[in-house]
Motif scaffolding. Sequence first.
Motif, PDB file in Angstrom:
ATOM      1  N   HIS A   1      -1.065  -3.606  -7.411  1.00  0.00           N
ATOM      2  CA  HIS A   1      -1.240  -5.099  -7.862  1.00  0.00           C
ATOM      3  C   HIS A   1      -0.302  -5.303  -9.025  1.00  0.00           C
ATOM      4  O   HIS A   1      -0.114  -4.625 -10.053  1.00  0.00           O
ATOM      5  CB  HIS A   1      -2.764  -5.196  -8.512  1.00  0.00           C
ATOM      6  CG  HIS A   1      -3.988  -4.725  -7.409  1.00  0.00           C
ATOM      7  ND1 HIS A   1      -4.126  -5.551  -6.384  1.00  0.00           N
ATOM      8  CD2 HIS A   1      -4.697  -3.648  -7.360  1.00  0.00           C
ATOM      9  CE1 HIS A   1      -5.199  -5.042  -5.773  1.00  0.00           C
ATOM     10  NE2 HIS A   1      -5.323  -3.720  -6.335  1.00  0.00           N
ATOM     11  N   VAL A   2       0.674  -6.204  -8.452  1.00  0.00           N
ATOM     12  CA  VAL A   2       1.686  -6.449  -9.613  1.00  0.00           C
ATOM     13  C   VAL A   2       1.037  -7.353 -10.752  1.00  0.00           C
ATOM     14  O   VAL A   2       0.275  -8.320 -10.646  1.00  0.00           O
ATOM     15  CB  VAL A   2       2.907  -7.260  -8.872  1.00  0.00           C
ATOM     16  CG1 VAL A   2       3.958  -7.647 -10.008  1.00  0.00           C
ATOM     17  CG2 VAL A   2       3.361  -6.633  -7.716  1.00  0.00           C
ATOM     18  N   ALA A   3       1.710  -7.125 -12.009  1.00  0.00           N
ATOM     19  CA  ALA A   3       1.065  -7.612 -13.196  1.00  0.00           C
ATOM     20  C   ALA A   3       1.560  -9.147 -13.257  1.00  0.00           C
ATOM     21  O   ALA A   3       2.541  -9.514 -12.601  1.00  0.00           O
ATOM     22  CB  ALA A   3       1.559  -7.000 -14.547  1.00  0.00           C
TER      23      ALA A   3
ATOM     24  N   GLN B   1      -1.983   9.866  -8.926  1.00  0.00           N
ATOM     25  CA  GLN B   1      -3.238   9.282  -8.951  1.00  0.00           C
ATOM     26  C   GLN B   1      -3.813   9.356  -7.750  1.00  0.00           C
ATOM     27  O   GLN B   1      -5.193   9.502  -7.355  1.00  0.00           O
ATOM     28  CB  GLN B   1      -3.088   7.736  -9.350  1.00  0.00           C
ATOM     29  CG  GLN B   1      -2.897   7.651 -10.966  1.00  0.00           C
ATOM     30  CD  GLN B   1      -2.806   6.340 -11.535  1.00  0.00           C
ATOM     31  OE1 GLN B   1      -4.072   5.736 -11.257  1.00  0.00           O
ATOM     32  NE2 GLN B   1      -1.723   5.522 -11.707  1.00  0.00           N
ATOM     33  N   MET B   2      -3.073   9.188  -6.517  1.00  0.00           N
ATOM     34  CA  MET B   2      -3.799   9.129  -5.291  1.00  0.00           C
ATOM     35  C   MET B   2      -4.058  10.565  -4.837  1.00  0.00           C
ATOM     36  O   MET B   2      -5.279  10.473  -4.184  1.00  0.00           O
ATOM     37  CB  MET B   2      -2.639   8.622  -4.223  1.00  0.00           C
ATOM     38  CG  MET B   2      -2.125   7.293  -4.346  1.00  0.00           C
ATOM     39  SD  MET B   2      -1.072   6.719  -2.888  1.00  0.00           S
ATOM     40  CE  MET B   2       0.458   7.457  -3.330  1.00  0.00           C
ATOM     41  N   TRP B   3      -3.528  11.316  -5.277  1.00  0.00           N
ATOM     42  CA  TRP B   3      -4.066  13.000  -5.019  1.00  0.00           C
ATOM     43  C   TRP B   3      -5.368  13.252  -6.045  1.00  0.00           C
ATOM     44  O   TRP B   3      -6.092  13.941  -5.378  1.00  0.00           O
ATOM     45  CB  TRP B   3      -3.099  13.806  -5.244  1.00  0.00           C
ATOM     46  CG  TRP B   3      -2.004  13.913  -4.191  1.00  0.00           C
ATOM     47  CD1 TRP B   3      -0.682  13.410  -3.893  1.00  0.00           C
ATOM     48  CD2 TRP B   3      -2.512  14.457  -2.642  1.00  0.00           C
ATOM     49  NE1 TRP B   3      -0.412  13.466  -2.592  1.00  0.00           N
ATOM     50  CE2 TRP B   3      -1.427  14.159  -1.702  1.00  0.00           C
ATOM     51  CE3 TRP B   3      -3.620  14.787  -2.118  1.00  0.00           C
ATOM     52  CZ2 TRP B   3      -1.286  14.477  -0.661  1.00  0.00           C
ATOM     53  CZ3 TRP B   3      -3.625  15.262  -0.757  1.00  0.00           C
ATOM     54  CH2 TRP B   3      -2.584  14.994  -0.074  1.00  0.00           C
TER      55      TRP B   3
ATOM     56  N   VAL C   1       0.849  -1.236  -0.036  1.00  0.00           N
ATOM     57  CA  VAL C   1      -0.098  -0.187  -0.046  1.00  0.00           C
ATOM     58  C   VAL C   1       0.981   1.277   0.019  1.00  0.00           C
ATOM     59  O   VAL C   1       1.900   1.131   0.653  1.00  0.00           O
ATOM     60  CB  VAL C   1      -1.006   0.000   1.112  1.00  0.00           C
ATOM     61  CG1 VAL C   1      -1.775   1.383   1.064  1.00  0.00           C
ATOM     62  CG2 VAL C   1      -1.794  -1.260   1.156  1.00  0.00           C
ATOM     63  N   GLU C   2       0.507   2.151  -0.749  1.00  0.00           N
ATOM     64  CA  GLU C   2       1.172   3.414  -0.699  1.00  0.00           C
ATOM     65  C   GLU C   2       0.177   4.727  -0.500  1.00  0.00           C
ATOM     66  O   GLU C   2      -1.059   4.646  -0.359  1.00  0.00           O
ATOM     67  CB  GLU C   2       1.787   3.902  -2.280  1.00  0.00           C
ATOM     68  CG  GLU C   2       2.585   2.855  -2.546  1.00  0.00           C
ATOM     69  CD  GLU C   2       3.429   2.883  -4.134  1.00  0.00           C
ATOM     70  OE1 GLU C   2       4.364   2.158  -4.458  1.00  0.00           O
ATOM     71  OE2 GLU C   2       2.416   3.954  -4.726  1.00  0.00           O
TER      72      GLU C   2
ATOM     73  N   SER D   1       1.129  -3.619 -14.388  1.00  0.00           N
ATOM     74  CA  SER D   1       0.751  -3.641 -13.110  1.00  0.00           C
ATOM     75  C   SER D   1      -0.159  -2.471 -12.803  1.00  0.00           C
ATOM     76  O   SER D   1      -0.004  -1.354 -13.510  1.00  0.00           O
ATOM     77  CB  SER D   1       2.058  -3.405 -12.137  1.00  0.00           C
ATOM     78  OG  SER D   1       2.779  -4.421 -12.279  1.00  0.00           O
ATOM     79  N   GLY D   2      -1.172  -2.312 -11.682  1.00  0.00           N
ATOM     80  CA  GLY D   2      -2.087  -1.493 -11.478  1.00  0.00           C
ATOM     81  C   GLY D   2      -2.297  -1.011 -10.082  1.00  0.00           C
ATOM     82  O   GLY D   2      -1.546  -1.753  -9.119  1.00  0.00           O
ATOM     83  N   LEU D   3      -2.914  -0.156  -9.729  1.00  0.00           N
ATOM     84  CA  LEU D   3      -3.378   0.260  -8.625  1.00  0.00           C
ATOM     85  C   LEU D   3      -4.829   0.151  -8.062  1.00  0.00           C
ATOM     86  O   LEU D   3      -5.689   0.496  -9.243  1.00  0.00           O
ATOM     87  CB  LEU D   3      -2.795   1.605  -8.248  1.00  0.00           C
ATOM     88  CG  LEU D   3      -1.460   2.091  -8.507  1.00  0.00           C
ATOM     89  CD1 LEU D   3      -1.361   3.543  -8.651  1.00  0.00           C
ATOM     90  CD2 LEU D   3      -0.714   1.603  -7.483  1.00  0.00           C
TER      91      LEU D   3
END
Length: 370
Positions: free
Chosen positions: A260-262, A342-344, A238-239, A278-280
């Motif tokens: 989520h690692v590809a 993306q988080m912001w 988690v970030e 890989s995605g979030l």
Amino acid sequence: MAEQRRIRVAVVFGGRSPEHEISCVTAGGVISAIDTDRYEVVPIGIGRDGSWVLYSADPAQLAIVDGRLPEVDTSGPELAVPFRGASDLIVLDGDTSRRLGGFDAVLPLLHGPLGEDGTIQGLFEMMDARYAGAGVFASAASMDKVFMKALFTGHGIPTGDYVAVPDRIWRGERKRVLDDIAELGGTVFVKPARGGSSVGISKVPDASDADAVTAAVEAARRHDPKVIVEAAVSGREVECGVLESLDGGAPDVSQPAEIHVADGFDFYDFEAKYLSTSGLTIPAELPAEVVAEIRREAARTFEALGCEGLARVDFFYGDDGRVYVNEINTMPGFTPSSAFPQMWAESGLDYTSLVDRMIQTALRRAPGLR
């Protein structure tokens, strides 16, 4: 009525670290997002050889094309840095020279050694230049994972077990180091102590496999003579993003993201991070109380290391139900597709506004001790 002067922002990128290309991609994203009605952009590239060049403001020159990462072209006008102040950069163009003129703030979009580790921050301090991001000490301590972990421990911030592998100890007391690593048990990750972007990292399934650990340490030492070996934490990655407050209060913290690692990648290495699918998931699908704890620890980590401007804090949410701080990154990847923006965006701050926030906190920064 005279036209109001635009705020002049130097965007510095590239550098001599193994993360040179990622810095270029970050700069391309930021340059494309800056409000040019308000800001005048002065792009400055640092080549792999350490030369400084005045660069084009065309972000297309800093994009990934057909899977090929960009790097600084040093054929442009070279810059001389006489250290006397932010207005003294000199453009060397053939047989002539001219002053570049002053700038109001610097965005040092550099990742890794000689950019994110306090070195260039010290240069900007000497120049009395206002710049975005952590200062000299916070940058250095956050870059060196061994000192970073020591500071975590000193502040009671939960983190995983690790073994430091300095150059002299590895060369002179290898058997003892390998024994210490074996005591970590299970899977370990071997990393350059002062690297980033997952460059030079190896996963070793068995800490007691001396041959495999030795090979991984030597691979990491190709990037940094100082190495850290970390016990794997079984759980979810988690970030969380952190920004310095604009009003002098506690730092602002974003919604967290889960990585989520590809398929086909054993862990979140360089290719999985930058050249894969890989995605979030944002916000991370975690219990509310865990999200609250992660956000608290992100702010606490930012302040414990004396950070300024911005940072990304990386966590594990362990299968044991505990939250562990893995590391802090004082200049996270900043392309539109990077986790930090993306988080912001999910937290209500779009990309252009986020870049503006970086510049505004830099402009408010007083030169000298703070």
